[in-house]
Design an enzyme around this catalytic site. Structure first.
Site, PDB file in Angstrom:
ATOM      1  N   ARG A  77       0.864  -1.185   0.000  1.00 36.06           N
ATOM      2  CA  ARG A  77       0.000   0.000   0.000  1.00 36.06           C
ATOM      3  C   ARG A  77       0.898   1.231   0.000  1.00 36.06           C
ATOM      4  O   ARG A  77       1.684   1.427   0.931  1.00 36.06           O
ATOM      5  CB  ARG A  77      -0.902  -0.010   1.235  1.00 36.06           C
ATOM      6  N   HIS A 121      -3.126  11.020   1.014  1.00 39.64           N
ATOM      7  CA  HIS A 121      -2.553  10.765   2.337  1.00 39.64           C
ATOM      8  C   HIS A 121      -1.972  12.092   2.843  1.00 39.64           C
ATOM      9  O   HIS A 121      -0.789  12.189   3.150  1.00 39.64           O
ATOM     10  CB  HIS A 121      -1.515   9.646   2.259  1.00 39.64           C
ATOM     11  N   ASN A 293      -7.279   1.486  10.052  1.00 33.77           N
ATOM     12  CA  ASN A 293      -5.947   1.758  10.585  1.00 33.77           C
ATOM     13  C   ASN A 293      -6.070   1.714  12.099  1.00 33.77           C
ATOM     14  O   ASN A 293      -6.801   2.506  12.693  1.00 33.77           O
ATOM     15  CB  ASN A 293      -5.451   3.147  10.165  1.00 33.77           C
ATOM     16  N   TYR A 295      -4.083   1.461  15.878  1.00 28.25           N
ATOM     17  CA  TYR A 295      -2.861   1.523  16.685  1.00 28.25           C
ATOM     18  C   TYR A 295      -3.135   1.307  18.166  1.00 28.25           C
ATOM     19  O   TYR A 295      -2.402   0.606  18.843  1.00 28.25           O
ATOM     20  CB  TYR A 295      -2.155   2.872  16.491  1.00 28.25           C
ATOM     21  N   GLU A 365      -3.459  -0.337   8.138  1.00 27.80           N
ATOM     22  CA  GLU A 365      -2.273   0.071   8.918  1.00 27.80           C
ATOM     23  C   GLU A 365      -2.367  -0.542  10.303  1.00 27.80           C
ATOM     24  O   GLU A 365      -3.427  -0.496  10.945  1.00 27.80           O
ATOM     25  CB  GLU A 365      -2.185   1.596   9.110  1.00 27.80           C
TER      26      GLU A 365
HETATM   27  C1  FCB Z   1      -1.265   7.009  10.835  1.00 27.91           C
HETATM   28  C2  FCB Z   1      -0.883   7.581   9.492  1.00 27.91           C
HETATM   29  C3  FCB Z   1       0.454   7.146   8.995  1.00 27.91           C
HETATM   30  C4  FCB Z   1       1.470   7.016  10.102  1.00 27.91           C
HETATM   31  C5  FCB Z   1       0.921   6.209  11.253  1.00 27.91           C
HETATM   32  C6  FCB Z   1       1.886   6.015  12.395  1.00 27.91           C
HETATM   33  O1  FCB Z   1      -2.112   7.879  11.489  1.00 27.91           O
HETATM   34  O2  FCB Z   1      -1.841   7.245   8.518  1.00 27.91           O
HETATM   35  O3  FCB Z   1       0.844   8.033   7.990  1.00 27.91           O
HETATM   36  O4  FCB Z   1       1.896   8.262  10.492  1.00 27.91           O
HETATM   37  O5  FCB Z   1      -0.236   6.816  11.742  1.00 27.91           O
END
Ligand code: FCB
Length: 461
Positions: A77, A121, A293, A295, A365
């Site tokens: 990607r 992006h 995405n 985290y 992500e």
């Molecule tokens: C996300 C973004 C990516 C990167 C990661 C850590 O929010 O999409 O560009 O910075 O975090």
């Protein structure tokens, strides 16, 4: 965990974005983006770092394609830089910019790697920022769709997956409300316009991508986070519900249900942009997949929403849900200070299944920054990242067993890169970059991921 939990055709990949890796910021006719502009404002980015050179992939993408081949990745990607293709954001096409992505796609396909192409992006052409306030201007939505069409005309015969937007929440909130990301604005009217116009741009681009790239699937990537009350009381629970609307449902609801979430939308009345009669239907164009995405999770307490919705402007900088939220006693955290909480990914995937009609999902992500060092043995022993990836992949497998339609998983990131306001201080790659020489070293996590993919294939994918 059995790797065989991944169904046939499930793709394992890695992700990057243009401004974070390409460099070549003014090469071959590229126009400036809002990030090229913003990084030059004093004090905005750690140590004044810029993406001028970054991981240098505009000059050399072949090395990374070869590494992906070596790792056995199924997919990559990456994002297209809008001002590399259209230096002024519209009008004249920069043929050399478009050629670059054409060569990249061909190289990937030759290596057996499927391109997943993100169109926005965050590196908006600076010219559009100056002439119409970027996505704060309604016309920007139509221009985004025009740009999508330019890219699809060239690459649409070979790209199988399009991602229109990356994390429109981050672009709107950090870029236009908190002012910590480009274009560095602090304006609640701009912020909500940017939310609506990005979604509208997405909706206008979808049919045009489908027309030019009929075999392709079209979706977008959202930053989603489960949101928990900091303490178990009514006020914090109410804050968490509202924060969930402001982060997750602000995008999922219009995209999947054609309406903004209540009561948030009503409470935002003073800041709302005009919504045209056909807008919500345009935004709700059927998606082929949702990109998640993920985290970490967030915890909020009552104080979070009062400043934003009631006491503006003093409270504006307190917009991020994890600020002012309660803290868990010593949770495991990554190098960003983000809590490592794999169960949150299950919760999100389950929610997409139960509340949003079980769409095909790609985790577009997932990953973690840690303070990596190149050891004397020439390797990077990033055990914490390996564990992070292993735990989250186990969650994806569990979600599939529970009936979630997950189709793929992308590590953020393939290579260390420019981490926005953190500059080069934070390393997310499964491949280490020595910025002085641009030499790459596959980290232990990358070697592990490669092995994991191989086993998953043996296990019957
Ligand atoms: C996300 C973004 C990516 C990167 C990661 C850590 O929010 O999409 O560009 O910075 O975090």
């Amino acid at each position: 965990m059995s790797d065989a939990a991944f169904p046939p055709g499930f793709v394992f990949g890695a992700a990057t974005s243009a401004y974070q890796i390409e460099g070549g910021h003014d090469a071959d006719g590229k126009g400036p983006s809002v990030w090229d502009h913003f990084v030059r404002w004093p004090g905005r980015v750690h140590h004044g770092h810029t993406g001028d050179v970054a991981a240098d992939t505009y000059r050399d993408f072949q090395t990374d394609v070869a590494i992906m081949g070596q790792l056995g990745l199924d997919a990559y990607r990456f994002s297209v830089s809008w001002p590399r293709v259209l230096p002024a954001g519209r009008g004249a096409v920069n043929a050399r910019g478009l050629d670059y992505y054409d060569r990249l796609v061909d190289a990937l396909l030759a290596a057996g790697i499927a391109p997943f192409v993100t169109l926005f992006h965050w590196d908006l052409p600076q010219a559009l920022q100056e002439t119409m306030g970027g996505f704060a201007g309604r016309d920007c939505a139509a221009l985004f769709a025009d740009y999508a069409e330019v890219v699809a005309r060239r690459l649409g015969d070979r790209v199988g997956h399009w991602i229109t937007l990356n994390e429109p929440w981050v672009y709107a909130v950090l870029g236009h409300l908190r002012g910590t990301h480009a274009p560095g604005r602090r304006n609640p009217w701009a912020f909500l316009r940017v939310v609506h116009h990005q979604l509208l741009g997405h909706g206008l681009a979808v049919p045009r991508l489908r027309a030019l790239s009929p075999a392709a699937r079209v979706g977008l990537s959202l930053n989603l986070s489960p949101i928990y009350p900091a303490a178990n009381n009514d006020a914090d629970r109410a804050a968490a519900r509202l924060a969930d609307q402001a982060v997750n449902r602000l995008f999922l609801d219009p995209l999947c249900h054609g309406r903004y979430p209540e009561p948030l939308w009503a409470r935002l009345r003073p800041f709302r942009p005009p919504v045209g009669p056909g807008d919500m239907a345009t935004i709700a164009a059927p998606l082929d997949f949702v990109g998640v995405n993920y985290y970490t999770r967030a915890r909020v307490r009552r104080a979070w929403y009062v400043p934003f919705l009631g006491l503006w402007p003093e409270g504006l900088p307190g917009m991020m849900p994890d600020e002012g939220g309660g803290r868990v006693a010593n949770p495991p955290t990554s190098g960003m200070g983000w809590e490592v909480y794999p169960a949150g990914l299950f919760e999100l995937l389950w929610r997409l299944k139960t509340e949003y009609g079980n769409p095909p999902v790609y985790v577009t992500e997932n990953g973690a920054a840690y303070p990596d060092v190149l050891s004397d043995d020439g390797r990077v022993h990033d055990e914490a990242r390996r564990v992070y990836l292993e735990q989250h992949l186990a969650v994806v497998a569990a979600a599939i067993r529970a009936g979630v339609d997950a189709r793929g998983y992308f590590v953020w990131s393939l290579v260390d890169n420019f981490e926005w306001t953190y500059g080069y201080d934070k390393r997310f790659g499964i491949v280490y970059v020595d910025y002085a020489t641009q030499r790459r070293v596959i980290k232990d996590s990358g070697l592990w991921y490669s092995e994991f993919i191989r086993n998953a294939q043996v296990g019957g994918r």
